[in-house]
Design a protein around this motif. Sequence first.
Motif, PDB file in Angstrom:
ATOM      1  N   GLY A  70    -185.949  68.115  28.091  1.00  0.00           N
ATOM      2  CA  GLY A  70    -184.636  68.137  27.443  1.00  0.00           C
ATOM      3  C   GLY A  70    -184.721  68.564  25.990  1.00  0.00           C
ATOM      4  N   ALA A  71    -185.719  68.023  25.269  1.00  0.00           N
ATOM      5  CA  ALA A  71    -185.882  68.413  23.867  1.00  0.00           C
ATOM      6  C   ALA A  71    -186.279  69.871  23.750  1.00  0.00           C
ATOM      7  CB  ALA A  71    -186.937  67.520  23.206  1.00  0.00           C
ATOM      8  N   ALA A  72    -187.097  70.346  24.693  1.00  0.00           N
ATOM      9  CA  ALA A  72    -187.490  71.754  24.665  1.00  0.00           C
ATOM     10  C   ALA A  72    -186.288  72.664  24.885  1.00  0.00           C
ATOM     11  CB  ALA A  72    -188.553  72.019  25.734  1.00  0.00           C
ATOM     12  N   LEU A  73    -185.378  72.263  25.767  1.00  0.00           N
ATOM     13  CA  LEU A  73    -184.180  73.075  26.013  1.00  0.00           C
ATOM     14  C   LEU A  73    -183.282  73.113  24.778  1.00  0.00           C
ATOM     15  CD1 LEU A  73    -183.333  71.944  29.654  1.00  0.00           C
ATOM     16  CD2 LEU A  73    -184.307  74.124  28.936  1.00  0.00           C
ATOM     17  N   ILE A  74    -183.159  71.983  24.095  1.00  0.00           N
ATOM     18  CA  ILE A  74    -182.355  71.966  22.865  1.00  0.00           C
ATOM     19  C   ILE A  74    -183.002  72.849  21.801  1.00  0.00           C
ATOM     20  CG2 ILE A  74    -181.547  70.498  20.978  1.00  0.00           C
ATOM     21  CD1 ILE A  74    -181.275  68.233  23.026  1.00  0.00           C
ATOM     22  N   GLY A  75    -184.338  72.743  21.666  1.00  0.00           N
ATOM     23  CA  GLY A  75    -185.035  73.592  20.708  1.00  0.00           C
ATOM     24  C   GLY A  75    -184.890  75.061  21.030  1.00  0.00           C
ATOM     25  N   ALA A  76    -184.931  75.399  22.328  1.00  0.00           N
ATOM     26  CA  ALA A  76    -184.763  76.799  22.728  1.00  0.00           C
ATOM     27  C   ALA A  76    -183.365  77.296  22.403  1.00  0.00           C
ATOM     28  CB  ALA A  76    -185.055  76.949  24.219  1.00  0.00           C
ATOM     29  N   LEU A  77    -182.354  76.462  22.621  1.00  0.00           N
ATOM     30  CA  LEU A  77    -180.974  76.866  22.337  1.00  0.00           C
ATOM     31  C   LEU A  77    -180.779  77.120  20.842  1.00  0.00           C
ATOM     32  CD1 LEU A  77    -178.126  77.249  23.601  1.00  0.00           C
ATOM     33  CD2 LEU A  77    -177.664  74.872  22.961  1.00  0.00           C
ATOM     34  N   LEU A  98    -179.598  82.343  26.169  1.00  0.00           N
ATOM     35  CA  LEU A  98    -178.215  81.874  26.030  1.00  0.00           C
ATOM     36  C   LEU A  98    -177.908  81.527  24.581  1.00  0.00           C
ATOM     37  CD1 LEU A  98    -175.528  81.005  27.321  1.00  0.00           C
ATOM     38  CD2 LEU A  98    -176.548  78.746  27.707  1.00  0.00           C
ATOM     39  N   GLY A  99    -178.872  80.914  23.892  1.00  0.00           N
ATOM     40  CA  GLY A  99    -178.655  80.585  22.489  1.00  0.00           C
ATOM     41  C   GLY A  99    -178.440  81.828  21.648  1.00  0.00           C
ATOM     42  N   MET A 100    -179.195  82.896  21.934  1.00  0.00           N
ATOM     43  CA  MET A 100    -179.029  84.128  21.168  1.00  0.00           C
ATOM     44  C   MET A 100    -177.671  84.777  21.441  1.00  0.00           C
ATOM     45  SD  MET A 100    -181.503  87.453  21.003  1.00  0.00           S
ATOM     46  CE  MET A 100    -180.939  88.946  20.181  1.00  0.00           C
ATOM     47  N   ALA A 101    -177.208  84.723  22.681  1.00  0.00           N
ATOM     48  CA  ALA A 101    -175.942  85.373  23.041  1.00  0.00           C
ATOM     49  C   ALA A 101    -174.729  84.515  22.727  1.00  0.00           C
ATOM     50  CB  ALA A 101    -175.955  85.715  24.529  1.00  0.00           C
ATOM     51  N   LEU A 102    -174.934  83.217  22.488  1.00  0.00           N
ATOM     52  CA  LEU A 102    -173.809  82.286  22.386  1.00  0.00           C
ATOM     53  C   LEU A 102    -172.791  82.645  21.304  1.00  0.00           C
ATOM     54  CD1 LEU A 102    -172.728  79.778  23.750  1.00  0.00           C
ATOM     55  CD2 LEU A 102    -174.015  78.378  22.122  1.00  0.00           C
ATOM     56  N   ALA A 123    -188.555  81.822  16.125  1.00  0.00           N
ATOM     57  CA  ALA A 123    -187.650  81.218  15.157  1.00  0.00           C
ATOM     58  C   ALA A 123    -187.900  79.712  15.090  1.00  0.00           C
ATOM     59  CB  ALA A 123    -186.200  81.509  15.550  1.00  0.00           C
ATOM     60  N   PRO A 124    -187.388  79.046  14.041  1.00  0.00           N
ATOM     61  CA  PRO A 124    -187.504  77.585  13.991  1.00  0.00           C
ATOM     62  C   PRO A 124    -186.981  76.952  15.274  1.00  0.00           C
ATOM     63  CG  PRO A 124    -186.713  78.431  11.898  1.00  0.00           C
ATOM     64  CD  PRO A 124    -186.754  79.601  12.840  1.00  0.00           C
ATOM     65  N   PHE A 125    -187.619  75.883  15.689  1.00  0.00           N
ATOM     66  CA  PHE A 125    -187.312  75.101  16.890  1.00  0.00           C
ATOM     67  C   PHE A 125    -187.831  75.763  18.173  1.00  0.00           C
ATOM     68  CE2 PHE A 125    -183.935  74.133  13.838  1.00  0.00           C
ATOM     69  CZ  PHE A 125    -184.041  72.752  13.748  1.00  0.00           C
ATOM     70  N   MET A 126    -188.241  77.033  18.095  1.00  0.00           N
ATOM     71  CA  MET A 126    -188.697  77.722  19.297  1.00  0.00           C
ATOM     72  C   MET A 126    -190.152  77.419  19.630  1.00  0.00           C
ATOM     73  SD  MET A 126    -187.148  81.591  19.120  1.00  0.00           S
ATOM     74  CE  MET A 126    -188.450  82.149  20.235  1.00  0.00           C
ATOM     75  N   GLY A 127    -190.998  77.203  18.613  1.00  0.00           N
ATOM     76  CA  GLY A 127    -192.437  77.150  18.819  1.00  0.00           C
ATOM     77  C   GLY A 127    -192.872  76.129  19.854  1.00  0.00           C
ATOM     78  N   ALA A 128    -192.454  74.860  19.672  1.00  0.00           N
ATOM     79  CA  ALA A 128    -192.864  73.819  20.607  1.00  0.00           C
ATOM     80  C   ALA A 128    -192.278  74.062  21.989  1.00  0.00           C
ATOM     81  CB  ALA A 128    -192.427  72.453  20.078  1.00  0.00           C
ATOM     82  N   SER A 129    -191.041  74.586  22.047  1.00  0.00           N
ATOM     83  CA  SER A 129    -190.408  74.849  23.341  1.00  0.00           C
ATOM     84  C   SER A 129    -191.181  75.900  24.121  1.00  0.00           C
ATOM     85  CB  SER A 129    -188.956  75.299  23.133  1.00  0.00           C
ATOM     86  OG  SER A 129    -188.200  74.286  22.504  1.00  0.00           O
ATOM     87  N   LEU A 130    -191.579  76.984  23.454  1.00  0.00           N
ATOM     88  CA  LEU A 130    -192.337  78.031  24.135  1.00  0.00           C
ATOM     89  C   LEU A 130    -193.725  77.538  24.520  1.00  0.00           C
ATOM     90  CD1 LEU A 130    -191.371  81.159  22.008  1.00  0.00           C
ATOM     91  CD2 LEU A 130    -190.616  80.602  24.314  1.00  0.00           C
ATOM     92  N   GLY A 131    -194.345  76.719  23.661  1.00  0.00           N
ATOM     93  CA  GLY A 131    -195.648  76.165  24.002  1.00  0.00           C
ATOM     94  C   GLY A 131    -195.588  75.306  25.250  1.00  0.00           C
ATOM     95  N   GLY A 154    -183.192  77.702  18.610  1.00  0.00           N
ATOM     96  CA  GLY A 154    -184.022  78.842  18.229  1.00  0.00           C
ATOM     97  C   GLY A 154    -183.381  80.161  18.598  1.00  0.00           C
ATOM     98  N   GLY A 155    -182.738  80.222  19.763  1.00  0.00           N
ATOM     99  CA  GLY A 155    -182.047  81.443  20.151  1.00  0.00           C
ATOM    100  C   GLY A 155    -180.902  81.776  19.216  1.00  0.00           C
ATOM    101  N   LEU A 156    -180.173  80.749  18.762  1.00  0.00           N
ATOM    102  CA  LEU A 156    -179.102  80.987  17.786  1.00  0.00           C
ATOM    103  C   LEU A 156    -179.663  81.604  16.506  1.00  0.00           C
ATOM    104  CD1 LEU A 156    -177.095  77.656  18.230  1.00  0.00           C
ATOM    105  CD2 LEU A 156    -176.209  79.941  18.694  1.00  0.00           C
ATOM    106  N   ILE A 157    -180.814  81.079  16.041  1.00  0.00           N
ATOM    107  CA  ILE A 157    -181.388  81.549  14.782  1.00  0.00           C
ATOM    108  C   ILE A 157    -181.942  82.963  14.920  1.00  0.00           C
ATOM    109  CG2 ILE A 157    -183.175  81.047  13.050  1.00  0.00           C
ATOM    110  CD1 ILE A 157    -182.833  78.096  13.695  1.00  0.00           C
ATOM    111  N   LEU A 158    -182.314  83.369  16.138  1.00  0.00           N
ATOM    112  CA  LEU A 158    -182.816  84.734  16.326  1.00  0.00           C
ATOM    113  C   LEU A 158    -181.806  85.784  15.872  1.00  0.00           C
ATOM    114  CD1 LEU A 158    -184.702  84.757  19.762  1.00  0.00           C
ATOM    115  CD2 LEU A 158    -185.665  85.111  17.492  1.00  0.00           C
TER     116      LEU A 158
END
Length: 748
Positions: free
Chosen positions: A347-354, A514-518, A487-495, A356-360
């Motif tokens: 769950g935390a990884a999904l939030i970080g991915a979302l 989805l975060g990038m397109a949101l 991007a920030p928040f992405m690193g741990a999620s991708l790992g 991070g995608g926004l920040i991309l």
Amino acid sequence: MTLPLLSLAARARRLLLASLGGLALCLPLAAPAQNLAALMKGAPAAGVFQSEQTRAELLAHAPEGAGAGRTIWLGLRLDHAPHWHTYWKNPGDSGLATELRWTLPEGVSAGDIDWPTPRKFPIGTLANYGYDGTVVLPVPLTVSDNFRGEAVDVRLDASWLVCRKECIPEEASFTLRLPTSGTTGGHGELFAAMRDARPRDLKAGASLVAPDDGFLRVALDGLPADWRGRELEFFPELGGVIEPGAAWTQAWDGARWTARVPLSPQRFDSPTAMDLVVAPAQPAGEGPGETGARLAAVPVQGTWPAPAPLPTAGVPDALQAALDANAARSAAASAPSTPPASSLTLGAALIGALIGGLILNLMPCVFPVLAIKVTGFAKHGGDTRAHRAHGLAYTAGVVLSFLALGGLLLSLRAAGEQLGWGFQLQSPAVVAALATLFTLIGLNLAGLFEFGNVLPSGVASLQARHPTADAFLTGVLATAVASPCTAPFMGASLGLAIALPAPQALLIFGVLGLGMALPYLLASWVPAVARALPRPGPWMERFKQFMAFPMFATVVWLLWVLGQQSGIDGAAALLMLLVVLALAIWSLGLRGKGRVVLGGLSLAALLALAVGIGPNVLRLQDGEANTAATATGVAGLAWEPWSPQRQAELLAQGRPVFVDFTAAWCVTCQYNKRTTLADERVLGDVAGKNVALLRADWTRRDPAVTQALAALGRNGVPVYAIHKNGQPVQVLTEVLSVEEVRTALAAL
């Protein structure tokens, strides 16, 4: 009178067709047999691998064929050059065990390596366990009773570390076809010799080990009678428990062998039972050691003491030890409490991915693509339905592109590739393709040519018939230029994603997209956004021409990235090809004889240049080209190239180490490098704490960097890690601030 503005997304789609044609002239002629995996692979699939250090070959022994219900033997044969060696399952003080990854048909399974008894290689006050000379690492293959194929097709992806004083990672792929009937292999004597070299299994019986005041007391029963009175070597299968090179005592008490072996001060495991191999000590030689004995699950009596911190003073033979160190050992030695990637919940990884995608969307190279969407808003005016359809299409393009990249990454890693996020830009071919595409987009926006003049009318009118396809392809384009950076928040999620089952990993990649397109998706469903933009008019033509310059700036960045990979010759070759390609595109827009004559000449010139200088674009420059230190402006302080050996050496000297994991294609990395990491206050703190600066360049594929990132729970760059003996590794955020780095340095 201004020309009507075609959708910039449509231009991207059509330019993609044109760029593919240009690339067909520029790149495949130079290297027709290369593909993405081959460009990133250390050694191509072959029957025999040969280097200056080793010769490797996959052997088979199936006297009765590989039919159903049979067990056959395969083995990786390694012939070492004099003074070079590879490693056992526990490499000792340093090194890396040989890895074998099998691809087998359904109904066929591979067992573990049946490791021969190793030798001990003393290195100053340290020691390694492994093999020199000739060794075969045998593996049993079991063919199930219901296997019905005519042959067993085997693929092996092998990787090993070969060392003398320096260490070189090597890898190769091998294939074999084993018929189900008839004899296969003919290497029976060699396999028999390796089976004889395998340690004999003995029951633990009354044997035990007990930790005691910095030592491990060992008492073994049931060893071969002809060993009594002889000195033995002691090989625990679990690494990091003892000091392999330290002096220790041993004795025989009748049939019972006892020893007192120093414990490692960097011990991280406290097992309740241990698997051990012992063998007669022997002088230097080649091949496996003398046949030993293996005792499984010898019970541990007593309580393990807490591990002691590493000494901060220099140690004897530190340089010699560092030359033989490796990424896995150095990462473990310096990071006893590094949290693994799996400590992050899904769950935390999904939030970080979302997030991070926004920040991309803030990445500079994405701005031109986002401008396409802004223009699309203005073009459609108040057509809410069109806005929403394009928003959904753009989102689908981004999300599906992230899923495709994630799926490709997971597939290549499953096939044995050491890759991470952004791997596509480690290939010069991909960098060159993107540079070509953005060049053509920029030329079109600047007005050099129009699609109706260079493409058939049926192709040129595709946009009018399929406007949502343009929005979809804009999402694909945005992903292509935004994905390489973390991007920030992405690193741990991708790992975490890399370590998860494929469905969960792909879910993280999808949420990242989805975060990038949101932002655009939400804007397309809010009518007020479209109403706030200027109405269509002459400004759109000027805006279109202005947007050519960010496109060209992106090309400059990509050429710089290519220069890091292929050298100045590669960058110059691509630049010349782009100039001639631009001439060809422009000439095809002429009329009459000019189109025929000049267009033909320019295409011929493009073809000739592709053959003559095209290979320079795809050729990776020598890896030794980036080994020079980079000055910081502070006396005595410089960025050195990272290697596991250099990191281990500095830590052995008691110095903290700051590692910058970076790549030329990572915009965030370059921003941090030129701001926070160049700040005088930060550099002053680094010098004051005697911190060593190491830069791990991931611009080109480097398995050692990939492994070091994985040890930190990361799978992309940028990553910033501070190592100090006796302290957990500090992993900083992706976008550094001066205050964050200074605070971390103050804690050393």
